[in-house]
Design an enzyme around this catalytic site. Structure first.
Site, short mmCIF file in Angstrom:
data_model
loop_
_atom_site.label_atom_id
_atom_site.label_comp_id
_atom_site.label_asym_id
_atom_site.label_seq_id
_atom_site.Cartn_x
_atom_site.Cartn_y
_atom_site.Cartn_z
CG ASP A 21 -9.77 2.25 6.13
OD1 ASP A 21 -9.55 2.79 7.29
OD2 ASP A 21 -10.01 2.87 5.30
CB ALA A 23 -6.67 9.44 8.31
CD GLN A 24 -3.87 10.92 13.48
OE1 GLN A 24 -3.24 10.17 14.14
NE2 GLN A 24 -3.42 11.83 12.80
CD GLU A 47 -16.00 16.49 4.61
OE1 GLU A 47 -15.62 15.40 3.97
OE2 GLU A 47 -15.31 16.88 5.73
CB VAL A 64 -0.39 -7.29 -3.00
CG1 VAL A 64 -0.28 -8.71 -2.46
CG2 VAL A 64 0.67 -6.59 -3.11
N GLY A 69 0.68 -1.13 -0.19
CA GLY A 69 -0.21 0.05 0.00
C GLY A 69 0.88 1.48 -0.23
CB SER A 70 1.36 4.14 -1.48
OG SER A 70 0.26 4.03 -2.57
N GLY A 71 -0.97 4.31 1.18
CA GLY A 71 -2.06 5.05 1.77
C GLY A 71 -1.46 5.71 3.22
CG PHE A 72 -3.51 8.19 5.75
CD1 PHE A 72 -3.05 9.35 5.92
CD2 PHE A 72 -4.66 8.25 5.02
CE1 PHE A 72 -3.39 10.58 5.47
CE2 PHE A 72 -5.31 9.54 4.59
CZ PHE A 72 -4.54 10.56 4.80
C1 LIG Z 1 -13.82 10.16 0.54
C2 LIG Z 1 -13.06 9.79 1.91
C3 LIG Z 1 -13.07 10.74 2.96
C4 LIG Z 1 -12.47 10.38 4.11
N1 LIG Z 1 -12.42 11.40 5.08
C5 LIG Z 1 -11.74 11.12 6.24
C6 LIG Z 1 -11.48 12.21 7.21
O1 LIG Z 1 -11.91 13.17 6.96
N2 LIG Z 1 -10.77 11.94 8.13
C7 LIG Z 1 -10.47 10.57 8.62
O2 LIG Z 1 -9.69 10.48 9.48
N3 LIG Z 1 -10.44 9.84 7.55
C8 LIG Z 1 -11.05 9.93 6.45
N4 LIG Z 1 -11.32 8.80 5.48
C9 LIG Z 1 -10.60 7.62 6.08
C10 LIG Z 1 -9.20 7.46 5.70
O3 LIG Z 1 -9.09 7.90 4.38
C11 LIG Z 1 -9.14 6.11 5.72
O4 LIG Z 1 -9.12 5.63 6.99
C12 LIG Z 1 -7.39 5.88 5.47
O5 LIG Z 1 -7.02 6.26 4.23
C13 LIG Z 1 -6.94 4.41 5.82
O6 LIG Z 1 -5.57 3.99 5.45
P1 LIG Z 1 -5.16 2.84 5.07
O7 LIG Z 1 -3.49 2.99 4.98
O8 LIG Z 1 -5.52 1.93 5.84
O9 LIG Z 1 -5.36 2.68 3.52
P2 LIG Z 1 -5.45 3.63 2.30
O10 LIG Z 1 -5.17 5.01 2.68
O11 LIG Z 1 -6.79 3.45 1.66
O12 LIG Z 1 -4.40 2.85 1.43
C14 LIG Z 1 -4.58 1.80 0.96
C15 LIG Z 1 -3.51 1.75 -0.13
O13 LIG Z 1 -3.19 0.21 -0.32
C16 LIG Z 1 -3.33 0.19 -1.97
N5 LIG Z 1 -3.80 -1.19 -2.43
C17 LIG Z 1 -4.97 -1.54 -1.88
N6 LIG Z 1 -5.15 -2.94 -2.65
C18 LIG Z 1 -3.72 -3.06 -3.06
C19 LIG Z 1 -3.24 -4.28 -3.53
N7 LIG Z 1 -4.11 -5.49 -3.66
N8 LIG Z 1 -2.28 -4.17 -4.07
C20 LIG Z 1 -1.09 -3.28 -3.79
N9 LIG Z 1 -1.67 -1.98 -3.22
C21 LIG Z 1 -3.18 -2.05 -2.82
C22 LIG Z 1 -4.04 1.42 -2.44
O14 LIG Z 1 -3.59 1.82 -3.54
C23 LIG Z 1 -3.31 2.32 -1.49
O15 LIG Z 1 -2.21 2.87 -1.68
C24 LIG Z 1 -11.81 9.11 4.22
C25 LIG Z 1 -11.96 7.92 3.30
C26 LIG Z 1 -12.59 8.36 2.19
C27 LIG Z 1 -12.74 7.30 1.07
#
Ligand SMILES: Cc1cc2nc3c(=O)[nH]c(=O)nc-3n(C[C@H](O)[C@H](O)[C@H](O)COP(=O)(O)OP(=O)(O)OC[C@H]3O[C@@H](n4cnc5c(N)ncnc54)[C@H](O)[C@@H]3O)c2cc1C
Length: 472
Positions: free
Chosen positions: A324, A335-336, A187, A92, A24-27
């Protein structure tokens, strides 16, 4: 097939540096990688997109306030100075806990990444609660593609209304339905209302954009349930800015013409609306199920995997799952949780390398929640403090600016916010036909593109190179 690195056992026994693979490259993933920047490890970050997405501001891309680049900087650029880290594009498709390998695929090219420590932070996709066919008519908002598609549909609806002559058709085109009264839905509805009532007011000749209807509906009985009593204030404010909030309304069907809802009294009714937006429900990455099958960890209905208190899998202290994807102590999908989980996993890896005991339990520090309703108006909870109105909005502004990655993005975001919130402009209204129809056209190519609407790969749906190419 290519293989990155050798496949011998752990770094500790062979004398080489331990290999850490981060999915992943999310939070969760980014903050874990950054925490390990000085660790004596070789990190591979594997993600299916080349950017780090700041999801909380996706709705501003969809409504023409921000550009995609501002909320989605290249992961490679963010980590370019981190010498122990390699960034790899790939979806993946398999994780083998026994062999300690992660398999990723891009355009038919498969790569196997051996690991000593693994952090999985693959997040969640949209859930249509078993009605995936709704996605064709009511896109969700999980990716830049989704936001640009919605931008095209929203601005396109006003354009088509300008051309239409039948009053019923104009009404249908100027009706926007947002499903889900959580923060994202609130929003999104707030921004569409602002577009219709303020931004576009003088831009059209034949239609009166202020007559547009924005409907926010939810099966629940309250707006913003996690915000408790602030939900009522948000509801009142939504009404004041002209949003029709319909609660206790369950969506039973969605089609090109509109949406069918069942009210609390069991009666069904149809809302004629060209633009439908799905902001309800999430489904964790299918990688959770894959890990559950191999480790015996339970996976709930939303696809989240039950991790141990230290965010690892049973019998696999080297596998950390964060963000998540996890179900632990009812932690919210915010996100936190992902950021703190990613850092916690990184700290555990560093402790193990240094021969220190690892922390037995992850403790989430709730820094509060906030949601904007419209310009100058938001709700926020921080501990016992409950705030609404302008002060909460200012706080929202500062916090979001702080978490946007990159100095340049912060500067341009402030400029765009000034244009949109102090003025009445929207600098990012560009929408192309490909953005509106791209996802649907790709799905026509076959079931392998089904993944695009849920944001993940299912076990029986492995992406292939539809172009016929064997390499990128
Ligand atoms: C529209 C929206 C608004 C939001 N607003 C808020 C907010 O205001 N405040 C807040 O705290 N939270 C908010 N959230 C929630 C927050 O964004 C998530 O809780 C957070 O991004 C989770 O982080 P993560 O690292 O678990 O997943 P993510 O940030 O979703 O990252 C997942 C990563 O995994 C990658 N990935 C997925 N599957 C695969 C795979 N099979 N192979 C390789 N890579 C893969 C994706 O490309 C991504 O880079 C919001 C979410 C959305 C959708």
């Amino acid at each position: 097939m290519t293989t990155s690195g050798d496949t011998v056992g752990s770094g500790q026994t062979t004398g080489r540096r331990p290999r850490v693979v981060i999915v992943g490259s999310g939070f969760g993933a980014l903050f874990a990688a950054q925490r390990l920047r000085k660790a004596p490890v070789d990190i591979t970050v594997v993600a299916k997109t080349t950017h780090h997405l700041f999801q909380p501001l996706l709705y501003q891309v969809a409504t023409g306030i921000l550009s995609p680049g501002e909320i989605a900087p290249a992961t490679r650029e963010i980590l370019r100075r981190q010498e122990n880290t390699r960034v790899v594009l790939g979806e993946v498709t398999d994780i083998d806990l026994a062999a300690r390998t992660v398999t990723s695929t891009v355009l038919g090219r498969t790569t196997v990444h051996p690991y000593d420590e693994l952090i999985v932070a693959a997040g969640a996709g949209q859930s249509y609660f078993g009605n995936d066919h709704f996605a064709e008519f009511a896109p969700g908002m999980k990716s830049i593609d989704d936001a640009l598609e919605l931008r095209g549909r929203i601005f396109g609806a006003f354009e088509l209304a300008e051309l239409a002559t039948d009053p019923a058709e104009i009404d249908r085109l100027l009706t926007f339905v947002v499903v889900g009264a959580g923060p994202t839905g609130v929003e999104m509805a707030g921004q569409i209302a602002e577009l219709a009532h303020r931004t576009l007011r003088r831009d059209f000749t034949r239609i009166d954009t202020t007559s547009a209807r924005v409907i926010l509906l939810d099966a629940a009985s309250q707006v913003l349930p996690p915000f408790g009593s602030l939900g009522k204030k948000a509801h009142k404010k939504l009404n004041e800015i002209g949003i029709d909030v319909q609660l206790g309304a369950m969506v039973t069907d969605v089609d090109v013409d509109g949406i069918v809802v069942k009210d609390g009294d069991g009666q069904e009714r149809r809302i004629h609306a060209a633009t439908k937006i799905w902001a309800a429900g999430v489904q964790a990455s299918p990688l959770g199920k894959l890990l559950g099958e191999q480790s015996g960890a339970e996976v709930d209905r939303a696809g989240r995997i039950a991790v141990r208190q230290d965010l690892t899998l049973p019998g696999h202290p080297e596998v950390h799952v964060v963000g998540d994807m996890i179900s632990l102590d009812k932690l919210p999908g915010v996100a936190q949780v992902a950021i703190q989980g990613g850092r916690f996993a990184a700290d555990a890896i560093m402790a193990r390398i240094e021969g220190r005991p690892t922390a037995p339990e992850f403790h989430y520090h709730d820094k509060g929640s906030m949601a904007t309703i419209s310009r100058f108006s938001a709700v926020a909870t921080i501990g016992k403090l409950r705030m609404s109105g302008f002060l909460a909005w200012m706080m929202w502004l500062v916090v979001h600016l702080a978490y946007i990655v990159g100095f340049r993005s912060r500067i341009t975001t402030v400029l765009h916010w000034t244009v949109s919130f102090l003025g009445r402009g929207r600098s990012e209204r560009v929408a192309t036909q490909q953005q509106v129809y791209g996802r649907l056209a790709l799905e026509e190519l076959g079931p392998n593109f089904e993944v695009s609407k849920t944001g993940g790969t299912s076990a029986d749906s492995v992406p292939v190179d539809v172009s016929g190419r064997q390499s990128a």
